[in-house]
Design an enzyme around this catalytic site. Structure first.
Site, PDB file in Angstrom:
ATOM      1  N   CYS A 145      15.414  64.091 -35.785  1.00  0.00           N
ATOM      2  CA  CYS A 145      15.197  63.419 -37.069  1.00  0.00           C
ATOM      3  C   CYS A 145      13.843  63.764 -37.672  1.00  0.00           C
ATOM      4  CB  CYS A 145      15.318  61.906 -36.887  1.00  0.00           C
ATOM      5  SG  CYS A 145      14.933  60.970 -38.386  1.00  0.00           S
ATOM      6  N   SER A 170      30.154  70.196 -42.886  1.00  0.00           N
ATOM      7  CA  SER A 170      29.606  68.924 -42.419  1.00  0.00           C
ATOM      8  C   SER A 170      28.594  68.391 -43.416  1.00  0.00           C
ATOM      9  CB  SER A 170      28.910  69.143 -41.072  1.00  0.00           C
ATOM     10  OG  SER A 170      27.801  70.027 -41.243  1.00  0.00           O
ATOM     11  N   CYS A 210      16.440  64.368 -40.514  1.00  0.00           N
ATOM     12  CA  CYS A 210      16.326  63.421 -41.627  1.00  0.00           C
ATOM     13  C   CYS A 210      15.075  63.597 -42.478  1.00  0.00           C
ATOM     14  CB  CYS A 210      16.344  61.980 -41.105  1.00  0.00           C
ATOM     15  SG  CYS A 210      17.454  61.684 -39.735  1.00  0.00           S
ATOM     16  N   GLY A 215      30.163  76.063 -42.891  1.00  0.00           N
ATOM     17  CA  GLY A 215      30.446  74.719 -42.408  1.00  0.00           C
ATOM     18  C   GLY A 215      30.643  73.766 -43.565  1.00  0.00           C
ATOM     19  N   LYS A 231      14.665  67.107 -44.243  1.00  0.00           N
ATOM     20  CA  LYS A 231      15.836  67.195 -45.146  1.00  0.00           C
ATOM     21  C   LYS A 231      15.649  66.349 -46.388  1.00  0.00           C
ATOM     22  CE  LYS A 231      18.682  64.187 -44.800  1.00  0.00           C
ATOM     23  NZ  LYS A 231      19.846  64.127 -43.926  1.00  0.00           N
ATOM     24  N   ILE A 266      25.512  68.060 -42.840  1.00  0.00           N
ATOM     25  CA  ILE A 266      24.331  68.924 -42.732  1.00  0.00           C
ATOM     26  C   ILE A 266      24.513  70.156 -43.604  1.00  0.00           C
ATOM     27  CG2 ILE A 266      22.994  70.369 -41.140  1.00  0.00           C
ATOM     28  CD1 ILE A 266      23.681  68.337 -38.927  1.00  0.00           C
ATOM     29  N   ALA A 267      25.708  70.737 -43.579  1.00  0.00           N
ATOM     30  CA  ALA A 267      25.996  71.919 -44.396  1.00  0.00           C
ATOM     31  C   ALA A 267      25.827  71.612 -45.878  1.00  0.00           C
ATOM     32  CB  ALA A 267      27.423  72.407 -44.119  1.00  0.00           C
ATOM     33  N   LEU A 268      26.419  70.517 -46.320  1.00  0.00           N
ATOM     34  CA  LEU A 268      26.386  70.197 -47.749  1.00  0.00           C
ATOM     35  C   LEU A 268      25.000  69.759 -48.199  1.00  0.00           C
ATOM     36  CD1 LEU A 268      29.831  68.423 -48.309  1.00  0.00           C
ATOM     37  CD2 LEU A 268      29.246  70.852 -48.382  1.00  0.00           C
TER      38      LEU A 268
END
Length: 524
Positions: A88, A229, A93, A227, A96, A231-233
């Protein structure tokens, strides 16, 4: 045992006991195993320095127990390294959300002239400057965690640990010495790492993952994200948002496990704002061209045809695997799921060995979310050392997908509600709305949508809430408390909204899907 070789930098203080032994032979380890049932070095030993493990360790120390944390981050295949704090803080997190915010700022700058601000065109984004700022913040958090452990008198060992027996773990220092640590209670909180499709030629050699993207010193340039997921998006969303040519290749559906109507709206919004999608496609191989670009070949599962494209970066976001394989769990008698290597736990977070526990992403059937790991870790420490009996409640756990248009949800998806209760017993209230901030700038709000999934029988218990729009996380967090406390649709409708906000649209959901009426909000 060669896999145990790692750096070790224990923070030693008076009164802290641990045992150094020269790395000699298996005989030495057997000797340690025999004596393991005696007095232990620590009341609690936590393996893993991520959010859940650190929360558990600090809580136990606060309760007056002798605690140690062992943590070691294996560099990614691309050589990316980071400090204490887990996924994270370092590669999840935190970076990101900051890069997501950077992308949102770009959109706000584009809106600014509608509000009277004169902004020089064209707008340029500096990846290097953003990345450096984000990385500096992450490093400050790494240091903060070290300081907190010292303040709580938690001993920290930067070693990669594995079990010798059910009471003892072993690690190897940088100098090649063996370290043996024993504890009355052991918590496994090693988290997970991104999965590489090693069957695809060139995937490991030329691809990166979320372990690397936030630590790149130079812009990734034209990027293929493989991907679908969250995370991908999320990665594809902020890359597009800062002006990079970004394509998402997905084999099947987006955001598996989430409400599929909401997931479709998320990808629709991304597509309308510049992210390209290759649906039903799977990559077959990657090769590096003389100019340094990556040529990706893929197969279209619908047409059966093969196609190619060139990219500067290929980012794999096809799932995660738990960090359990190097722990030698079999030596402790800890049972795992043979399919995914996750550790079986009960409602107490206990494994098949009563004094060994697992929390967070390594535990079978648990949400892979930082806040759940933190709370599970704290509650576990309180049960072990604080005379508490409170168990972690994994129901009604909220989350948010930080795509350009954020998606927050709590409770059941519409599909789950129908599967559990039957279509005739479920009522869905919904609305398409336009955030006030979008009006002056004439932003498209086609995908701004809310739905509340309820039982049909009065008072219509709220089963799930799904919100797509600005600040979705803030909105969802607020309503989660009510839903967790058993709020009904009737109670939500009697709640006074805050005007003018997006959140107030939730307490104005009057139109059901069953009615067939247009759910578009008109007026203010």
């Amino acid at each position: 045992m060669a896999a145990l070789a790692a750096v070790a930098t224990p923070l030693r203080r008076p009164g802290r006991r641990f045992r150094w032994r020269t790395w000699a032979s298996a005989r030495g380890l057997r000797g340690a195993a025999v004596g393991a049932a005696g007095q232990q070095d620590y009341d609690l030993l936590v393996i893993g320095g991520g959010s859940g493990g650190l929360a558990c360790a600090k809580e136990a120390a606060q309760l007056g127990r002798k605690v140690a944390v062992v943590d070691y981050v294996e560099p990614s295949p691309r050589g990316t390294r980071w400090g204490l704090g887990g996924t994270c803080v370092n590669v999840g997190c935190i970076p990101k959300k900051l890069m997501h915010y950077a992308a949102l700022l770009g959109h706000m700058i584009q809106d600014a002239h509608h509000y009277g601000w004169e902004v020089a065109q064209p707008i340029q984004h500096d990846w290097k400057k953003m990345a450096e700022a984000v990385q500096n913040h992450v490093k400050s958090l790494n240091w903060g965690h070290r300081v907190q452990l010292q303040d709580r008198k938690v001993t920290y060992f930067n070693i990669k640990a594995s079990f010798v027996n059910k009471y003892t773990v072993c690690g190897i220092t940088k100098g090649g010495k063996e370290m043996l640590l024993s504890a009355e209670h052991i918590v496994i909180a090693t988290g997970g790492r991104p999965k590489y499709p090693t069957h695809i030629e060139g995937a490991l050699e030329y691809g990166i993952t979320s372990d690397d993207i936030f630590w790149l010193k130079e812009s990734p340039g034209k990027t293929l994200v493989v991907g679908a997921s969250y995370i991908a998006l999320e990665c594809a969303g902020f890359l597009t948002g800062i002006g990079l040519d970004t394509t998402v290749m997905m084999r099947s559906i987006p955001l598996r496990g989430f409400d599929q109507q909401m997931s479709s709206l998320v990808t629709e919004h991304m597509e309308s704002h510049g992210t390209r999608f290759l649906r039903g496609c799977t990559p077959s191989h990657i090769r590096k061209l003389p100019d340094g670009q990556l040529q990706v070949t893929w197969k279209d599962g619908i047409s059966g045809k093969e196609d190619t494209g060139t990219f500067d970066t290929v980012l794999w976001a096809i799932g995660r695997v738990p960090e359990t394989r190097s722990l030698n769990l079999e030596k402790a008698g800890v049972n795992t799921n043979s399919q995914n290597q996750k550790i079986f736990v009960d409602s107490q977070e206990a494994t098949s060995v009563p004094h060994i526990y697992a929390i967070g992403d390594v535990a079978e059937g648990r949400p892979e979310l930082t806040p759940t790991a933190i709370m599970a870790g704290r509650l576990l420490a309180q049960r072990l050392f604080g005379q508490s009996s409170d168990l972690m409640d994994y129901n009604h756990v909220p989350t948010t997908v930080f795509t350009p248009l954020e998606y927050g949800c709590v409770g059941l998806s519409e599909e789950e509600a129908v599967a559990r209760h039957g279509q005739e017993h479920v009522e869905v209230y919904h609305a398409y709305y336009k955030p006030l901030e979008f009006t002056v700038a004439e932003r498209d709000a086609s995908q701004c949508y809310i739905k509340m999934v309820c039982l049909r029988e009065p008072p219509q218990l709220v089963l799930g809430l799904h919100f797509l729009g600005p600040n979705a996380g803030e909105v969802t967090q607020g309503f989660t408390l009510g839903i967790k406390c058993g709020a009904s649709y009737a109670q939500v409708m009697r709640t006074v909204g805050i005007h003018p906000t997006c959140a107030e649209e939730v307490v104005k959901l009057r139109i059901s899907k069953r009615s067939g009426l247009d759910p578009t909000v008109t007026g203010c």
